[in-house]
Motif scaffolding. Sequence first.
Motif, mmCIF file in Angstrom:
data_model
loop_
_atom_site.group_PDB
_atom_site.id
_atom_site.type_symbol
_atom_site.label_atom_id
_atom_site.label_comp_id
_atom_site.label_asym_id
_atom_site.label_seq_id
_atom_site.Cartn_x
_atom_site.Cartn_y
_atom_site.Cartn_z
ATOM 1 N N ARG A 197 0.837 -1.195 0.000
ATOM 2 C CA ARG A 197 0.000 0.000 0.000
ATOM 3 C C ARG A 197 0.874 1.248 0.000
ATOM 4 O O ARG A 197 1.813 1.355 0.792
ATOM 5 C CB ARG A 197 -0.910 0.018 1.229
ATOM 6 C CG ARG A 197 -1.972 -1.071 1.246
ATOM 7 C CD ARG A 197 -2.837 -0.907 2.493
ATOM 8 N NE ARG A 197 -3.825 -1.985 2.597
ATOM 9 C CZ ARG A 197 -5.022 -1.959 2.021
ATOM 10 N NH1 ARG A 197 -5.379 -0.904 1.294
ATOM 11 N NH2 ARG A 197 -5.856 -2.962 2.163
ATOM 12 N N ARG A 198 0.527 2.189 -0.870
ATOM 13 C CA ARG A 198 1.316 3.406 -0.955
ATOM 14 C C ARG A 198 1.328 4.165 0.365
ATOM 15 O O ARG A 198 2.358 4.704 0.785
ATOM 16 C CB ARG A 198 0.754 4.300 -2.067
ATOM 17 C CG ARG A 198 1.063 3.800 -3.479
ATOM 18 C CD ARG A 198 0.215 4.509 -4.501
ATOM 19 N NE ARG A 198 0.692 4.270 -5.866
ATOM 20 C CZ ARG A 198 0.020 4.603 -6.955
ATOM 21 N NH1 ARG A 198 -1.173 5.184 -6.836
ATOM 22 N NH2 ARG A 198 0.507 4.373 -8.156
ATOM 23 N N SER A 199 0.197 4.245 1.022
ATOM 24 C CA SER A 199 0.119 4.990 2.280
ATOM 25 C C SER A 199 1.034 4.379 3.338
ATOM 26 O O SER A 199 1.669 5.108 4.116
ATOM 27 C CB SER A 199 -1.326 5.037 2.784
ATOM 28 O OG SER A 199 -1.844 3.727 2.968
ATOM 29 N N THR A 253 6.290 6.131 -5.408
ATOM 30 C CA THR A 253 5.066 6.112 -4.613
ATOM 31 C C THR A 253 4.279 7.415 -4.709
ATOM 32 O O THR A 253 3.096 7.424 -5.064
ATOM 33 C CB THR A 253 5.403 5.830 -3.132
ATOM 34 O OG1 THR A 253 6.161 4.629 -3.035
ATOM 35 C CG2 THR A 253 4.139 5.695 -2.305
ATOM 36 N N LEU A 287 0.963 8.567 -7.217
ATOM 37 C CA LEU A 287 -0.269 8.800 -6.464
ATOM 38 C C LEU A 287 -0.887 10.139 -6.849
ATOM 39 O O LEU A 287 -2.118 10.246 -6.980
ATOM 40 C CB LEU A 287 0.018 8.753 -4.963
ATOM 41 C CG LEU A 287 -1.182 8.973 -4.034
ATOM 42 C CD1 LEU A 287 -2.313 8.001 -4.365
ATOM 43 C CD2 LEU A 287 -0.759 8.836 -2.572
ATOM 44 N N GLY A 320 -4.293 7.237 3.903
ATOM 45 C CA GLY A 320 -4.708 5.917 3.444
ATOM 46 C C GLY A 320 -6.191 5.676 3.616
ATOM 47 O O GLY A 320 -6.805 4.945 2.829
ATOM 48 N N LEU A 359 -8.050 7.196 0.534
ATOM 49 C CA LEU A 359 -7.796 6.658 -0.799
ATOM 50 C C LEU A 359 -8.708 5.476 -1.109
ATOM 51 O O LEU A 359 -9.100 4.727 -0.213
ATOM 52 C CB LEU A 359 -6.334 6.215 -0.929
ATOM 53 C CG LEU A 359 -5.262 7.285 -0.685
ATOM 54 C CD1 LEU A 359 -3.880 6.645 -0.756
ATOM 55 C CD2 LEU A 359 -5.384 8.420 -1.692
ATOM 56 N N GLN A 376 -6.244 3.361 -5.747
ATOM 57 C CA GLN A 376 -5.261 4.424 -5.568
ATOM 58 C C GLN A 376 -4.172 4.011 -4.588
ATOM 59 O O GLN A 376 -2.998 4.363 -4.768
ATOM 60 C CB GLN A 376 -5.961 5.694 -5.076
ATOM 61 C CG GLN A 376 -6.823 6.358 -6.130
ATOM 62 C CD GLN A 376 -7.793 7.358 -5.543
ATOM 63 O OE1 GLN A 376 -7.965 7.447 -4.321
ATOM 64 N NE2 GLN A 376 -8.452 8.118 -6.407
ATOM 65 N N ASP A 377 -4.529 3.269 -3.565
ATOM 66 C CA ASP A 377 -3.553 2.846 -2.563
ATOM 67 C C ASP A 377 -2.798 1.595 -2.995
ATOM 68 O O ASP A 377 -1.645 1.394 -2.613
ATOM 69 C CB ASP A 377 -4.264 2.586 -1.234
ATOM 70 C CG ASP A 377 -3.358 2.785 -0.036
ATOM 71 O OD1 ASP A 377 -2.279 3.393 -0.189
ATOM 72 O OD2 ASP A 377 -3.735 2.351 1.076
ATOM 73 N N GLN A 378 -3.471 0.758 -3.799
ATOM 74 C CA GLN A 378 -2.872 -0.490 -4.286
ATOM 75 C C GLN A 378 -3.106 -0.583 -5.795
ATOM 76 O O GLN A 378 -3.998 -1.311 -6.236
ATOM 77 C CB GLN A 378 -3.505 -1.693 -3.591
ATOM 78 C CG GLN A 378 -3.459 -1.623 -2.069
ATOM 79 C CD GLN A 378 -4.280 -2.733 -1.429
ATOM 80 O OE1 GLN A 378 -3.827 -3.875 -1.308
ATOM 81 N NE2 GLN A 378 -5.495 -2.408 -1.019
#
Length: 430
Positions: free
Chosen positions: A278-280, A331, A335, A397, A400, A404-406
């Motif tokens: 996950r980006r967050s 990342t 995003l 997170g 999102l 968007q997060d994954q």
Amino acid sequence: MTRAMGAAMRRIHVGNALSAFGLGFTVPYLYVYVAQVRGLGAMTAGLVLAVFAVAALVVLPFAGRAIVRRGPLPVLLAALVTAALGALSLGLAGSAASVLSAAAALGAGQAVMQPALATMIVDCSTAETRSRAFAMQFFLQNLGLGVGGLIGGHLVDATSVSSFTLLFAIEAAMFLLLVVVMSTVRMPQAPRIEGAPGAGSAKGSWKQLLGNRAMVQLCVLGFVLFFACYGQFESGLAAYGVEAAGVSTSALGTALAANTAVIVVAQFVVLKFVERRRRSRVIAAVGLIWAVAWVAAGYAGLGHGSQEMAVAAFVSTYALFGLGEAMLSPTVAPLVADLAPEGMAGQYNSAFALVKQLALAVGPAVGGPMGASLPGPYVVTFLVFSLGITVLALRLGRRLTDVQDQPWLAKSRVVAQGAVSPTGQPRAHA
């Protein structure tokens, strides 16, 4: 990715490397050139550095709208020509007025290049390839800056104006060469990631952007990221190292080299680690890594170990910052792109670049005096900011969507079965 997109992306990466290579020739030596070689004094040299920031803040609010209306390529070409004229004029300038006007042109051109190139990367990538594309951009930028600075350092002579004129001429030539390279790019229309809020609106505006709560939260997070790390490298942290930790200028150079080396060596190893997370949470992890970096900095300046241990801890601080930067490059920029409604990537990239410039302007102004005169509060303050990054990232997170997060879920069964709502609203959290 189509063949056309791949061909365009290769030219874009060449462009990133060339622009960074050109900047590396002059940026490390700008202060010496203005203050000593041209004999205009420290005040004028400081004003030149301020003009770079002011020029960026002035043009970036208009750059996004221009990219949306005209496309990123024409805006990039105009920025390159402006930067080339500014670089050449700077190398020939002999008075304070001419130096400042040339710096304004160079600063404005450099500032607009960033969102234009970022938007081109967005348009020439897919959800699956975007993180790798931005990681490659960051890798080439650091490599270009390092190589350019190394070569420029061997060409420059503090007693010779002509050697600096040559450096600025080379920088201008790099920008003009980049105009030729980028003129051959044929921009394809890249598919968009599904599930971005407001994806059905192409007109957009700053008001619409400010209405995107996830983007606003990301901008706040971005400000803290750049303020607490990038804004301290050559100002507060350097002053802290010299004054509190007692490191030599050569050790400071080693620390900066360690930062670049970690980025260049670790970038694609790190990419494999973050691509499926996950980006967050990746951004949250960066906050924790940077908190450890500030603890190491605290040991270097406030501990009671040997000078060798202090230098090792100080170098480790810069190396840990480099590791965090390598995690952020694939990342944060993707995003920003995935939060943008269709056709609005230029506006969003420019807004985020504006936040970055604000942080880079405020960071040295706050960190420089603190690092030199208040070493204890300085370390504690930025340790808290780093932990704040983790908190802000986890809060982001929750705003999102899953995609968007994954982003790797974009074409998976999970998305196909409706894990992301058709309206693109954030998922519910317990």
